[in-house]
Design a protein around this motif. Structure first.
Motif, PDB file in Angstrom:
ATOM      1  N   SER A 154      -0.609  16.609  14.136  1.00  0.00           N
ATOM      2  CA  SER A 154      -0.179  16.882  12.774  1.00  0.00           C
ATOM      3  C   SER A 154      -0.824  15.807  11.909  1.00  0.00           C
ATOM      4  O   SER A 154      -1.386  14.856  12.443  1.00  0.00           O
ATOM      5  CB  SER A 154       1.352  16.866  12.666  1.00  0.00           C
ATOM      6  N   PRO A 155      -0.772  15.952  10.586  1.00  0.00           N
ATOM      7  CA  PRO A 155      -1.416  14.943   9.738  1.00  0.00           C
ATOM      8  C   PRO A 155      -0.922  13.535  10.078  1.00  0.00           C
ATOM      9  O   PRO A 155       0.277  13.274  10.092  1.00  0.00           O
ATOM     10  CB  PRO A 155      -1.009  15.353   8.330  1.00  0.00           C
ATOM     11  N   GLY A 156      -1.853  12.668  10.431  1.00  0.00           N
ATOM     12  CA  GLY A 156      -1.517  11.292  10.754  1.00  0.00           C
ATOM     13  C   GLY A 156      -1.116  11.049  12.188  1.00  0.00           C
ATOM     14  O   GLY A 156      -0.850   9.919  12.576  1.00  0.00           O
ATOM     15  N   VAL A 157      -1.062  12.093  13.012  1.00  0.00           N
ATOM     16  CA  VAL A 157      -0.667  11.935  14.413  1.00  0.00           C
ATOM     17  C   VAL A 157      -1.749  12.525  15.312  1.00  0.00           C
ATOM     18  O   VAL A 157      -2.111  13.690  15.168  1.00  0.00           O
ATOM     19  CB  VAL A 157       0.685  12.626  14.716  1.00  0.00           C
ATOM     20  N   VAL A 215       0.029   7.152  15.856  1.00  0.00           N
ATOM     21  CA  VAL A 215       0.533   7.544  14.542  1.00  0.00           C
ATOM     22  C   VAL A 215      -0.129   6.625  13.514  1.00  0.00           C
ATOM     23  O   VAL A 215       0.152   5.428  13.463  1.00  0.00           O
ATOM     24  CB  VAL A 215       2.068   7.442  14.453  1.00  0.00           C
ATOM     25  N   THR A 217       1.915   4.863   9.860  1.00  0.00           N
ATOM     26  CA  THR A 217       3.245   5.117  10.413  1.00  0.00           C
ATOM     27  C   THR A 217       4.331   5.145   9.342  1.00  0.00           C
ATOM     28  O   THR A 217       5.193   6.020   9.352  1.00  0.00           O
ATOM     29  CB  THR A 217       3.591   4.056  11.477  1.00  0.00           C
ATOM     30  N   ASP A 256       4.175   6.008   6.244  1.00  0.00           N
ATOM     31  CA  ASP A 256       4.103   7.249   5.475  1.00  0.00           C
ATOM     32  C   ASP A 256       4.483   8.457   6.316  1.00  0.00           C
ATOM     33  O   ASP A 256       5.171   9.360   5.849  1.00  0.00           O
ATOM     34  CB  ASP A 256       2.702   7.454   4.907  1.00  0.00           C
ATOM     35  N   VAL A 257       4.023   8.497   7.562  1.00  0.00           N
ATOM     36  CA  VAL A 257       4.263   9.659   8.420  1.00  0.00           C
ATOM     37  C   VAL A 257       5.732   9.761   8.796  1.00  0.00           C
ATOM     38  O   VAL A 257       6.344  10.813   8.674  1.00  0.00           O
ATOM     39  CB  VAL A 257       3.388   9.594   9.697  1.00  0.00           C
ATOM     40  N   GLN A 297       8.322   7.839   7.503  1.00  0.00           N
ATOM     41  CA  GLN A 297       9.200   7.534   6.373  1.00  0.00           C
ATOM     42  C   GLN A 297      10.512   6.964   6.882  1.00  0.00           C
ATOM     43  O   GLN A 297      10.511   5.929   7.528  1.00  0.00           O
ATOM     44  CB  GLN A 297       9.383   8.755   5.494  1.00  0.00           C
TER      45      GLN A 297
END
Length: 76
Positions: A30-33, A48, A51, A53-54, A56
């Motif tokens: 997924s976005p950022g992972v 991640v 981290t 931002d992803v 939160q």
């Protein structure tokens, strides 16, 4: 399992494989992972990026793993 967080880069790494195992490729989950996978396509780690931002305020997230079935001793 080994968990590392680099606050300078804001990167969380979850390593599921034995030390010394190298990843054959990375797959965006997924976005950022990103997932690290071995030559057989088995996930051996997660990274991640960003981290803060992803994740939160979430302190947990779910990952679906394809694990072999276990049997208990003496069961038929």
């Amino acid at each position: 399992m080994n968990v590392e967080y680099d606050p300078t880069r804001d990167v969380l790494c979850l390593w599921l494989a034995t030390p010394g195992t190298t990843a054959a490729s990375k797959t965006v989950v997924s976005p950022g992972v990103r997932a690290d996978v071995d030559q057989e396509g088995t996930m051996i780690g997660l990274e991640v990026l960003g981290t803060s931002d992803v994740l939160q305020d979430n302190v947990q997230f779910e990952v679906e793993l394809d694990l072999p079935e276990r049997t208990t001793a003496g069961s038929t």
